[in-house]
Write a protein that holds these residues in place. Structure first.
Motif: not given
Length: 118
Positions: A14-20, A2-12
């Protein structure tokens, strides 16, 4: 995994990842929803963001605070608005003695009971 999936999503996205961070903090502190969204989820997401160098603690702390206090305020105003009508529901009448004890506790100890309950 799941960490890999999260990191993939974060790379894709990146501008919105802090909104999590405020979103998860909001859900965790929300009335009712917080029963299903654990603070461990927020801790895990913040740990991933920090260890990957995506965000710093100085970025995440105010965002988490903003999300949690927003949920607290919304819960307070919902309670003020819907609270009196709630006392006339079948559920509230069934547990009237427990609700009375809770209200007495809040009246007697005020802010301290809310802080300790939080």
């Amino acid at each position: 995994m799941i960490g890999d999936i999260f990191l993939e999503w974060a790379d894709r996205y990146g501008d919105y990842v802090l909104l999590l961070v405020p979103a998860i903090a909001f859900l965790e502190a929300s009335v009712g929803i917080g029963l299903f969204v654990s603070g461990a989820i927020l801790l895990s997401v913040c740990t991933m963001l920090y260890t990957q160098g995506i965000a710093t603690l100085y970025q995440m702390l105010p965002l988490a605070f903003l999300g949690a206090t927003s949920a607290d305020h919304i819960g307070y105003f919902l309670g003020r608005r819907a609270g009196p009508a709630f006392h006339h529901t079948r559920f509230a009448q069934r547990y009237a003695s427990r609700l009375d004890k809770t209200e007495q506790l809040l009246t007697k100890h005020g802010e301290l009971s809310i802080i300790l309950g939080r």
